[in-house]
Design a protein around this motif. Structure first.
Motif, PDB file in Angstrom:
ATOM      1  N   GLY A 114       0.888  -1.005   0.105  1.00  0.00           N
ATOM      2  CA  GLY A 114       0.105   0.022   0.169  1.00  0.00           C
ATOM      3  C   GLY A 114       0.933   1.243  -0.058  1.00  0.00           C
ATOM      4  N   ILE A 115       2.090   1.331  -0.302  1.00  0.00           N
ATOM      5  CA  ILE A 115       3.034   2.355  -0.462  1.00  0.00           C
ATOM      6  C   ILE A 115       2.728   3.099  -1.730  1.00  0.00           C
ATOM      7  N   ARG A 116       2.559   4.485  -1.528  1.00  0.00           N
ATOM      8  CA  ARG A 116       2.463   5.470  -2.724  1.00  0.00           C
ATOM      9  C   ARG A 116       3.557   6.128  -2.950  1.00  0.00           C
ATOM     10  N   LEU A 117       4.262   6.119  -3.913  1.00  0.00           N
ATOM     11  CA  LEU A 117       5.402   6.523  -4.495  1.00  0.00           C
ATOM     12  C   LEU A 117       5.068   8.097  -5.019  1.00  0.00           C
ATOM     13  N   ASN A 118       5.260   8.148  -6.575  1.00  0.00           N
ATOM     14  CA  ASN A 118       4.983   9.344  -7.002  1.00  0.00           C
ATOM     15  C   ASN A 118       3.770   9.553  -7.717  1.00  0.00           C
ATOM     16  N   ASP A 119       2.882   8.423  -7.349  1.00  0.00           N
ATOM     17  CA  ASP A 119       1.432   8.752  -8.143  1.00  0.00           C
ATOM     18  C   ASP A 119       0.577   8.399  -6.382  1.00  0.00           C
ATOM     19  N   PRO A 120      -0.039   9.708  -6.171  1.00  0.00           N
ATOM     20  CA  PRO A 120      -0.759   9.564  -4.704  1.00  0.00           C
ATOM     21  C   PRO A 120      -1.747   8.856  -4.734  1.00  0.00           C
ATOM     22  N   GLY A 121      -2.472   8.732  -5.837  1.00  0.00           N
ATOM     23  CA  GLY A 121      -3.653   7.939  -5.732  1.00  0.00           C
ATOM     24  C   GLY A 121      -3.675   6.598  -6.109  1.00  0.00           C
ATOM     25  N   ASN A 122      -2.429   6.060  -6.407  1.00  0.00           N
ATOM     26  CA  ASN A 122      -2.270   4.410  -6.620  1.00  0.00           C
ATOM     27  C   ASN A 122      -1.122   3.919  -6.321  1.00  0.00           C
ATOM     28  N   PRO A 123      -1.273   3.003  -5.289  1.00  0.00           N
ATOM     29  CA  PRO A 123      -0.219   2.540  -4.392  1.00  0.00           C
ATOM     30  C   PRO A 123       0.510   1.558  -5.402  1.00  0.00           C
ATOM     31  N   GLY A 124       1.858   1.542  -5.414  1.00  0.00           N
ATOM     32  CA  GLY A 124       2.666   0.833  -6.160  1.00  0.00           C
ATOM     33  C   GLY A 124       2.759   1.416  -7.678  1.00  0.00           C
ATOM     34  N   ARG A 125       2.046   2.340  -8.117  1.00  0.00           N
ATOM     35  CA  ARG A 125       2.232   2.781  -9.441  1.00  0.00           C
ATOM     36  C   ARG A 125       3.435   4.095  -9.260  1.00  0.00           C
ATOM     37  N   VAL A 126       4.099   4.081 -10.265  1.00  0.00           N
ATOM     38  CA  VAL A 126       5.210   4.983 -10.092  1.00  0.00           C
ATOM     39  C   VAL A 126       5.708   5.380 -11.743  1.00  0.00           C
ATOM     40  N   TYR A 127       5.842   6.718 -12.015  1.00  0.00           N
ATOM     41  CA  TYR A 127       6.280   7.190 -13.196  1.00  0.00           C
ATOM     42  C   TYR A 127       7.864   7.070 -13.001  1.00  0.00           C
ATOM     43  N   LEU A 128       8.426   6.907 -14.099  1.00  0.00           N
ATOM     44  CA  LEU A 128       9.875   6.664 -14.237  1.00  0.00           C
ATOM     45  C   LEU A 128      10.217   7.228 -15.489  1.00  0.00           C
ATOM     46  N   SER A 129      11.440   8.165 -15.552  1.00  0.00           N
ATOM     47  CA  SER A 129      11.799   8.859 -16.815  1.00  0.00           C
ATOM     48  C   SER A 129      13.219   8.331 -16.958  1.00  0.00           C
ATOM     49  N   GLY A 130      13.499   8.197 -18.255  1.00  0.00           N
ATOM     50  CA  GLY A 130      14.968   8.093 -18.579  1.00  0.00           C
ATOM     51  C   GLY A 130      15.620   9.261 -18.879  1.00  0.00           C
ATOM     52  N   LYS A 131      16.640   9.567 -18.761  1.00  0.00           N
ATOM     53  CA  LYS A 131      17.557  10.891 -19.285  1.00  0.00           C
ATOM     54  C   LYS A 131      18.484  10.556 -20.165  1.00  0.00           C
ATOM     55  N   GLY A 132      18.950  11.534 -21.061  1.00  0.00           N
ATOM     56  CA  GLY A 132      19.848  11.294 -21.820  1.00  0.00           C
ATOM     57  C   GLY A 132      20.056  10.004 -22.670  1.00  0.00           C
ATOM     58  N   LEU A 133      19.000   9.602 -23.383  1.00  0.00           N
ATOM     59  CA  LEU A 133      18.967   8.582 -24.445  1.00  0.00           C
ATOM     60  C   LEU A 133      19.904   8.769 -25.543  1.00  0.00           C
ATOM     61  N   SER A 134      20.256   7.578 -26.298  1.00  0.00           N
ATOM     62  CA  SER A 134      20.770   7.883 -27.403  1.00  0.00           C
ATOM     63  C   SER A 134      20.245   8.326 -28.530  1.00  0.00           C
ATOM     64  N   ASN A 135      20.729   9.183 -29.291  1.00  0.00           N
ATOM     65  CA  ASN A 135      19.995   9.673 -30.378  1.00  0.00           C
ATOM     66  C   ASN A 135      21.062   9.635 -31.626  1.00  0.00           C
ATOM     67  N   PRO A 136      20.516   8.687 -32.791  1.00  0.00           N
ATOM     68  CA  PRO A 136      19.380   8.363 -33.232  1.00  0.00           C
ATOM     69  C   PRO A 136      19.006   7.052 -31.853  1.00  0.00           C
ATOM     70  N   PRO A 137      17.646   7.167 -31.626  1.00  0.00           N
ATOM     71  CA  PRO A 137      17.150   5.977 -30.608  1.00  0.00           C
ATOM     72  C   PRO A 137      17.521   4.691 -31.173  1.00  0.00           C
TER      73      PRO A 137
END
Length: 411
Positions: free
Chosen positions: A104-127
């Protein structure tokens, strides 16, 4: 200006550079490291508008950060060259941590326990994305589009119930409002456009939306596109509302898989820190910064980002400086992942600008991402290694290298 792949080797980049933490004020560029383009959902009509507005506000480093997509990279890169704005290549996912969900732990989605947004920074280009990751991302996008299509069908049923001849169609949404990925915000926009085209006056719109909302009176400013679209989502598309469709578990990958996808694409797994809400509250996962630091280390995540317009200046600064001083990459952005056209310049809650220390930190964070992109393009380890472990080099090293990379790119 040069492309990242043609910039000099890092030994040449660092020759004579001694920037470290002593950047002069005129060297600090305005940064927005997290904006969404129309390849996911965006306040912008197209990518050229992003650069036009960034140039007007003197934002010199800009990071594309679409959900599940790198399709905008080519045009983003081309326009970055044209406008002399340094490009950061990012991506964003929504996943789930099953252990957190069970607890029941809320991370960075306060309405959904266990739900998490995760970004990737500095990906290769071309992808680049190898199997099975390419297929996994493709499946997620297909599930999202399928769910949104079901929402559109339910909206049309509601139109029928009130004897309206308005209809929305996925083909039309894709043609006019979306590129590849369709989300519920696109449905809300399509509804708003159709209603506004049919009804010109505020009174007519009010009466129609009252019917559509089953007798509930609309409270949005019916001359504001953004307010109306947000209210359509809240009244019809959110959980418990008439056009809501339950999300399929196939649309959410485990966080560990998302991290592998980001690393395979050459990026830095990054935790978007929600931080304080208008009441000064934090989620359980984020409420103690010292505990959060150790938890992120245990999960092999060494980068965080903020969308500061959510946060009070001093609370933001407390968290941001703490993580930076503990060797973490810290970046800031605006998202622009809603209909409202807010400034491109990063601000804290209430339109309060970043102070000098945070503005410098924002640029330093961008330098670290720039250095990472450069090193990975050269086949070397960046801020994180291919296995996700933190590189032993200091933040100062990456700031120096990234600052030099950005400076040479701008010439």
């Amino acid at each position: 200006m040069e492309n990242l792949s043609t910039l000099p080797e890092k030994s040449e980049q660092l020759a004579g550079a001694s920037v470290g933490i002593n950047l002069k004020n005129e060297q600090i560029l305005n940064v927005n490291a997290h904006i969404h383009s129309p390849y996911s959902f965006s306040a912008f009509k197209d990518i050229p508008e992003i650069f036009e507005l960034a140039a007007k506000e003197d934002v010199r480093v800009l990071g594309i950060n679409d959900f599940y997509s790198t399709d905008g990279y080519e045009q983003f890169n081309d326009l970055a060259l044209k406008y002399k704005i340094f490009p950061l290549f990012n991506i964003e996912f929504i996943g789930v941590n099953l252990q957190d969900k069970e607890k029941g732990i809320r991370l960075n989605d306060p309405g959904n326990p266990g739900r998490v947004y995760l970004s990737g920074k500095g990906l290769s280009n071309p992808p680049k994305l190898d199997e099975p990751y390419f297929t996994q991302v493709k499946t997620i996008k297909e599930e999202i589009v399928k769910r949104v299509g079901q929402m559109a069908e339910k909206i049309n049923e509601l139109f029928e119930e009130i004897n309206s001849d308005i209809r929305i169609y996925m083909e039309e949404i894709l043609e006019k409002y979306a590129i590849d990925l369709v989300r519920e915000r696109h449905v809300a926009k399509a509804v708003r456009v159709k209603v506004f085209e049919k009804y010109n006056t505020v009174e007519e719109r009010y009466q129609f939306f009252e019917q559509l909302y089953s007798g509930n009176q609309p409270s949005a400013n019916l001359e504001s596109n953004a307010e109306v679209e947000n209210e359509i989502r809240n009244m019809l598309l959110k959980a418990g509302k008439k056009a809501f469709v339950e999300e399929n578990s196939k649309a959410f990958l485990e966080v560990s898989v998302i991290k592998d996808i980001i690393l395979n694409a050459g990026g830095i797994p990054t935790y978007p820190l929600l931080a304080d809400n208008p009441k000064g509250e934090y989620t359980r996962f984020e409420q103690n910064k010292e505990v959060l630091l150790e938890e992120l280390k245990a999960r092999n995540v060494y980068s965080i980002e903020f969308i500061p317009n959510r946060n009070e200046l001093n609370r933001l600064k407390e968290y941001a400086m703490f993580f930076w001083n503990n060797g973490y990459l810290v970046t800031f952005g605006t998202e622009h992942n809603a209909p409202d056209m807010i400034p491109m310049t990063v601000e804290t809650r209430g339109g309060i600008p970043l102070d000098e220390e945070l503005r410098e930190l924002s640029y330093k964070g961008a330098c670290v991402v720039a250095a990472h992109q450069h090193l990975v393009a050269k086949g070397e380890d960046g801020f994180v290694k291919a296995n996700g472990d933190r590189n032993e080099e200091s933040l100062d090293y990456f700031v120096e290298l990234g600052h030099t990379v950005i400076s040479k790119y701008m010439q």
